[in-house]
Design a protein around this motif. Structure first.
Motif, mmCIF file in Angstrom:
data_model
loop_
_atom_site.group_PDB
_atom_site.id
_atom_site.type_symbol
_atom_site.label_atom_id
_atom_site.label_comp_id
_atom_site.label_asym_id
_atom_site.label_seq_id
_atom_site.Cartn_x
_atom_site.Cartn_y
_atom_site.Cartn_z
ATOM 1 N N THR A 36 43.419 -24.393 -98.850
ATOM 2 C CA THR A 36 44.033 -24.611 -100.160
ATOM 3 C C THR A 36 45.100 -23.565 -100.428
ATOM 4 O O THR A 36 46.204 -23.889 -100.874
ATOM 5 C CB THR A 36 42.961 -24.577 -101.272
ATOM 6 O OG1 THR A 36 41.996 -25.594 -101.003
ATOM 7 C CG2 THR A 36 43.578 -24.790 -102.637
ATOM 8 N N LEU A 85 42.858 -24.057 -109.417
ATOM 9 C CA LEU A 85 42.651 -24.931 -108.262
ATOM 10 C C LEU A 85 41.493 -24.447 -107.399
ATOM 11 O O LEU A 85 40.650 -25.228 -106.969
ATOM 12 C CB LEU A 85 43.921 -25.007 -107.413
ATOM 13 C CG LEU A 85 45.028 -25.895 -107.926
ATOM 14 C CD1 LEU A 85 46.288 -25.709 -107.079
ATOM 15 C CD2 LEU A 85 44.601 -27.344 -107.920
ATOM 16 N N VAL A 86 41.455 -23.158 -107.129
ATOM 17 C CA VAL A 86 40.387 -22.589 -106.299
ATOM 18 C C VAL A 86 39.041 -22.750 -107.003
ATOM 19 O O VAL A 86 38.044 -23.124 -106.381
ATOM 20 C CB VAL A 86 40.677 -21.112 -105.958
ATOM 21 C CG1 VAL A 86 39.475 -20.448 -105.306
ATOM 22 C CG2 VAL A 86 41.892 -21.014 -105.038
ATOM 23 N N GLY A 141 48.128 -24.211 -98.325
ATOM 24 C CA GLY A 141 48.883 -25.325 -98.866
ATOM 25 C C GLY A 141 49.743 -24.941 -100.058
ATOM 26 O O GLY A 141 50.747 -25.593 -100.351
ATOM 27 N N ILE A 200 38.365 -22.165 -98.934
ATOM 28 C CA ILE A 200 39.476 -21.657 -99.738
ATOM 29 C C ILE A 200 40.785 -21.530 -98.969
ATOM 30 O O ILE A 200 41.856 -21.844 -99.488
ATOM 31 C CB ILE A 200 39.084 -20.298 -100.360
ATOM 32 C CG1 ILE A 200 37.946 -20.511 -101.351
ATOM 33 C CG2 ILE A 200 40.267 -19.615 -101.019
ATOM 34 C CD1 ILE A 200 37.299 -19.228 -101.820
ATOM 35 N N HIS A 246 46.933 -21.406 -109.716
ATOM 36 C CA HIS A 246 46.280 -21.333 -108.405
ATOM 37 C C HIS A 246 44.807 -20.983 -108.538
ATOM 38 O O HIS A 246 43.961 -21.524 -107.826
ATOM 39 C CB HIS A 246 46.991 -20.337 -107.495
ATOM 40 C CG HIS A 246 48.413 -20.704 -107.217
ATOM 41 N ND1 HIS A 246 48.874 -21.996 -107.220
ATOM 42 C CD2 HIS A 246 49.482 -19.931 -106.915
ATOM 43 C CE1 HIS A 246 50.164 -22.013 -106.940
ATOM 44 N NE2 HIS A 246 50.551 -20.770 -106.753
ATOM 45 N N LEU A 271 37.879 -26.317 -106.717
ATOM 46 C CA LEU A 271 37.435 -26.561 -105.339
ATOM 47 C C LEU A 271 36.013 -26.045 -105.137
ATOM 48 O O LEU A 271 35.164 -26.741 -104.595
ATOM 49 C CB LEU A 271 38.385 -25.880 -104.355
ATOM 50 C CG LEU A 271 37.965 -25.885 -102.889
ATOM 51 C CD1 LEU A 271 38.040 -27.297 -102.322
ATOM 52 C CD2 LEU A 271 38.853 -24.954 -102.093
#
Length: 70
Positions: free
Chosen positions: A17, A61-62, A20, A14, A58, A65
């Motif tokens: 990411t 996205l996590v 970033g 994590i 966000h 992932l």
């Protein structure tokens, strides 16, 4: 897998990411109860406020992932 090992693995997945996206990881905690719970605390590097839509983006996205690594 032991709790600390699991948290270290999750952090390794994590944290890059989040960085970033301009965030720093403040805390990551995994509780293996029923259901298991993952708590992620992060803050923007510039300490500015964010909007709900930005947070949702966000989080998505996590989640993606983590699902890819499942």
């Amino acid at each position: 897998m032991a709790g600390q090992d699991r948290e270290a693995l999750l952090q390794a997945l994590i944290e890059p990411t989040l960085e970033g996206l301009g965030y720093g990881l403040v805390r990551l905690q995994f509780s293996g109860g029923r259901p298991p719970t993952l708590q992620i605390m992060a803050e923007r590097g510039d300490r500015s406020e964010e909007h709900t839509s930005e947070l949702q983006s966000h989080l998505n996205l996590v989640c993606r992932l983590l699902l890819e690594k499942k």
